[in-house]
Design a protein around this motif. Structure first.
Motif, short mmCIF file in Angstrom:
data_model
loop_
_atom_site.label_atom_id
_atom_site.label_comp_id
_atom_site.label_asym_id
_atom_site.label_seq_id
_atom_site.Cartn_x
_atom_site.Cartn_y
_atom_site.Cartn_z
N LEU A 76 60.96 74.82 28.92
CA LEU A 76 62.11 74.94 28.03
C LEU A 76 61.63 75.31 26.63
CD1 LEU A 76 64.36 71.84 28.90
CD2 LEU A 76 64.75 74.23 29.51
N GLN A 89 68.27 64.75 22.52
CA GLN A 89 67.65 65.84 23.28
C GLN A 89 67.08 66.96 22.42
OE1 GLN A 89 70.81 65.50 22.74
NE2 GLN A 89 71.95 67.39 22.86
N PRO A 99 65.81 63.13 27.12
CA PRO A 99 66.92 63.82 27.79
C PRO A 99 68.21 63.62 26.98
CG PRO A 99 65.71 62.42 29.33
CD PRO A 99 65.25 62.05 27.97
N PRO A 100 69.18 64.48 27.19
CA PRO A 100 70.48 64.25 26.54
C PRO A 100 71.17 63.00 27.09
CG PRO A 100 70.55 66.22 27.97
CD PRO A 100 69.14 65.73 27.97
N PRO A 122 75.37 67.85 28.72
CA PRO A 122 75.53 66.68 29.60
C PRO A 122 74.22 65.90 29.72
CG PRO A 122 75.18 68.63 30.91
CD PRO A 122 75.13 69.08 29.46
N PRO A 123 74.28 64.65 30.18
CA PRO A 123 73.06 63.84 30.36
C PRO A 123 72.34 64.32 31.64
CG PRO A 123 75.05 62.48 30.50
CD PRO A 123 75.48 63.89 30.55
N GLY A 177 67.17 72.77 22.33
CA GLY A 177 67.91 71.62 22.84
C GLY A 177 68.70 72.00 24.05
N PRO A 178 68.55 71.30 25.20
CA PRO A 178 67.54 70.27 25.35
C PRO A 178 66.13 70.84 25.22
CG PRO A 178 68.53 70.80 27.46
CD PRO A 178 69.33 71.50 26.43
N THR A 179 65.24 70.01 24.66
CA THR A 179 63.84 70.40 24.52
C THR A 179 63.03 69.70 25.61
OG1 THR A 179 63.48 68.57 22.96
CG2 THR A 179 64.04 70.71 22.00
N VAL A 210 60.80 67.23 27.72
CA VAL A 210 60.58 65.78 27.65
C VAL A 210 59.10 65.52 27.97
CG1 VAL A 210 61.18 63.55 28.68
CG2 VAL A 210 62.96 65.29 28.32
N THR A 231 64.08 76.21 24.52
CA THR A 231 65.41 76.20 23.92
C THR A 231 65.48 75.17 22.80
OG1 THR A 231 65.94 74.78 25.81
CG2 THR A 231 66.72 77.03 25.89
N SER A 240 69.37 64.30 33.00
CA SER A 240 68.52 63.48 33.87
C SER A 240 69.35 62.44 34.62
CB SER A 240 67.41 62.80 33.05
OG SER A 240 67.95 61.97 32.05
N ILE A 254 63.52 68.30 33.16
CA ILE A 254 64.95 68.58 33.12
C ILE A 254 65.18 70.08 32.97
CG2 ILE A 254 65.67 66.33 32.25
CD1 ILE A 254 66.00 67.58 29.50
#
Lengths: 386, 386
Positions: free
Chosen positions: A9, A192, A198-199, B242-243, A13-15, A17, A11, B245, B29
């Motif tokens: 990733l 995130q 995680p978000p 969205p969450p 966000g999400p980045t 983990v 991006t 994970s 994720i």
């Protein structure tokens, strides 16, 4: 080119983990009323305050960043209240729509997409305005890569009666932000982005002035209510069942961030941003995000007219295992965006630029392979050594 | 007795997370706009509808169960609307407070703590009431262990204009609930109960009638807005980040639940409940939850007057690694509650009862060790074989 099985990733966000943060999610969850969880919860809240640079309460929500931002309107507004939103992109526009949904009289101060808002122009609309209940600014406008000079906005508008609400969803922990020293009333962020989780968690710091105003605000609210959350948090509790596993992950991530140090993280982001801007130029492409060292969190690159950029972005994913963001709103289909914060490091961006070069050349863009990566490395190392 | 290093949750939420569900949280994720995540998201939404027994949209929230419940008030109410809440415990009382926070005219229909509400008495307050906007019932009142005869309530009140909102936070997936066949308008549940996931996700199913009413409801809302979420979900998307994970975990948990079969899970809960009630009697203790096979999700046991129950509950945790719930509200300090759903199985409850026996004897309660466990096993096996 053989197809990659990676899933990197890049991006904003999400980045990604980090493995230690990912692993924390798989541990058995303690009950949220246990002494064990309470200890974790209090440690997380204390660490959050340090990362926020504040002594204010930081309310933790099981929520998206959008819902945590919504807590500002829900706690501060009564129907008909006047709200100013300064917007320079998709997220600012979202806060305009949300203010309208809350029945506010909304004033919109628009700046061009891909430009940096003028702090003086914002302050001018805020200072001396007894009729203004809330002023909203976006610190990092993730849709364009533009970072607001928040310190100047706060300084120039210090003589205000409005509550200043800051969308720092993708900036807190990635760029300097001094909640208390700058007098920011409400600062919202999410798990995130720079916080490497995680978000599913989001946060709002609440100044004494904001909390005072919330006592007379008549918008109905319950789960977003600041006073209820703060009362519970000051006792080491959450008012409702909290997302225990995500909080365990945040505990690990915050420890990593604090061990690293905020200044080191800000410097890394600036160096990666310098590298991305240099690579953009070296590849003969145009920046969509501002060409400014402050705007290093998200670098947005405009696709040349002759190139099908969305096809390249799809191939980055399918052939190279690399996810970069596209454009939103009026920039849809026109740009590619790379994040340079959270757990994203220079070697990840090197992989991203290398893949981009391969795909650009295959699409007929004339450039010598390695040009972008070389430019990134030179600018990155130079910025790092400063 | 040597101290246990276990951490066995026998609480009626959060419930234990099975290892496969825990492990899913640690996987990298995907981006929430990727094809990969979209596939997971659509699979989860389809599975949720099957578990809900509905063709209605089931809105997925990054939220506590409380916030998902709040979506009913936020989407259905305008200021001054009339709401009936039938309450027999702490959670029903929460929905009363929340309705007041939303400016509703609240009618409270109270039933005694630890009793089962009378379906006819509820229906009588709902049927033929054109002035009633919303009627709220709690399916499983987790604070007392009382399960409402929801089917009867729905049947007896089918001729209603009010929107029927069901708190099924701790019951959906643990006890029969037929959203469509019973004509339930809004059914709310959470991830951390029968769905075997960590807390942080919550859901609300929305009937056509509820959605229609939401179009004219004037309470301000944004992140909880049903129409916005449903529009996105029908395209396989989430309106906000969205969450990811937690949804990956839910995907694994729902597959386990569907492989097991809902009927098998309901039967297991009933058998475990029968076992817990038999153990209570055999140990010379009194039930606080109703002595009724339907009320098998949560068994609440009253402490004898001579026993310091909270001390025993602390020792279950510190010496045996077992977490059981205490009382809330008017039952605080007076009871111990065991959950019998989600990933909790008979062997876990055997461990819980064995530890409880040891601590009861040490506290001076006269009983032969093994009495409770034996009674549990006999009642459990008998119920299972029926």
């Amino acid at each position: 080119v053989t197809t990659s099985s990676r899933n990197l990733l890049l991006t904003p966000g999400p980045t990604p983990v980090p493995p230690a943060v990912a692993a924390a999610a798989a541990a058995p969850i303690p009950h949220h009323r246990s002494a064990e969880f309470r200890e974790t919860f209090e440690r997380v809240l204390a660490s959050l305050r340090r990362v926020y640079r504040t002594d204010n309460d930081v309310v933790l929500y099981a929520a998206s960043g959008t819902a945590a931002f919504e807590s500002a309107y829900a706690n501060l507004l009564s129907p008909g209240d006047r709200v100013l939103v300064a917007t320079a992109g998709n997220f600012g526009d979202r806060w305009v729509k949300m203010a309208e949904a809350f029945g506010a009289e909304v004033e919109v101060l628009r700046f061009g997409w891909g430009t940096r808002p003028d702090p003086a122009a914002i302050a001018e609309r805020v200072v001396g305005r007894a009729d203004l209940a809330v002023a909203v600014v976006v610190h990092s406008e993730t849709s364009t890569g533009s970072l607001l000079d928040l310190e100047s906005v706060a300084r120039l508008s210090s003589d205000r009666s409005a509550v200043l609400v800051v969308d720092a969803i993708s900036s807190l922990g990635a760029a300097p932000l001094e909640t208390d020293a700058w007098g920011l009333d409400v600062v919202v962020t999410g798990s995130q982005k720079a916080l490497m989780c995680p978000p599913g968690l989001a946060f709002a710091s609440v100044s004494a002035r904001a909390l005072e105003r919330s006592r007379s605000a008549r918008t109905p609210r319950f789960s977003l209510d600041w006073a209820r959350a703060i009362d519970a948090q000051r006792k080491g509790q959450s008012p409702f069942t909290p997302p225990i596993s995500l909080i365990a992950q945040l505990d690990v991530a915050l420890a990593m961030i604090e061990a690293d140090g905020l200044q080191a993280r800000f410097a890394r982001t600036r160096a990666m941003g310098a590298g991305l801007r240099a690579a953009t130029r070296a590849l003969g492409l145009e920046l969509y995000s501002p060409d400014d060292p402050a705007c290093s969190l998200v670098t947005a690159i405009a696709w040349p007219a002759a190139i099908d950029g969305e096809a390249i972005r799809r191939r980055l994913r399918s052939e190279h295992g690399i996810t970069a963001a596209g454009g939103q709103g009026e920039a849809k289909g026109r740009i590619i965006r790379f994040g340079a914060f959270g757990a994203i490091e220079a070697q990840d961006l090197v992989a991203g630029i290398a893949a981009l070069e391969i795909e650009l050349v295959q699409a007929g863009h004339v450039v010598e392979l390695g040009t972008g990566v070389g430019a990134f490395l030179r600018a990155y190392v130079e910025a790092e050594s400063r």
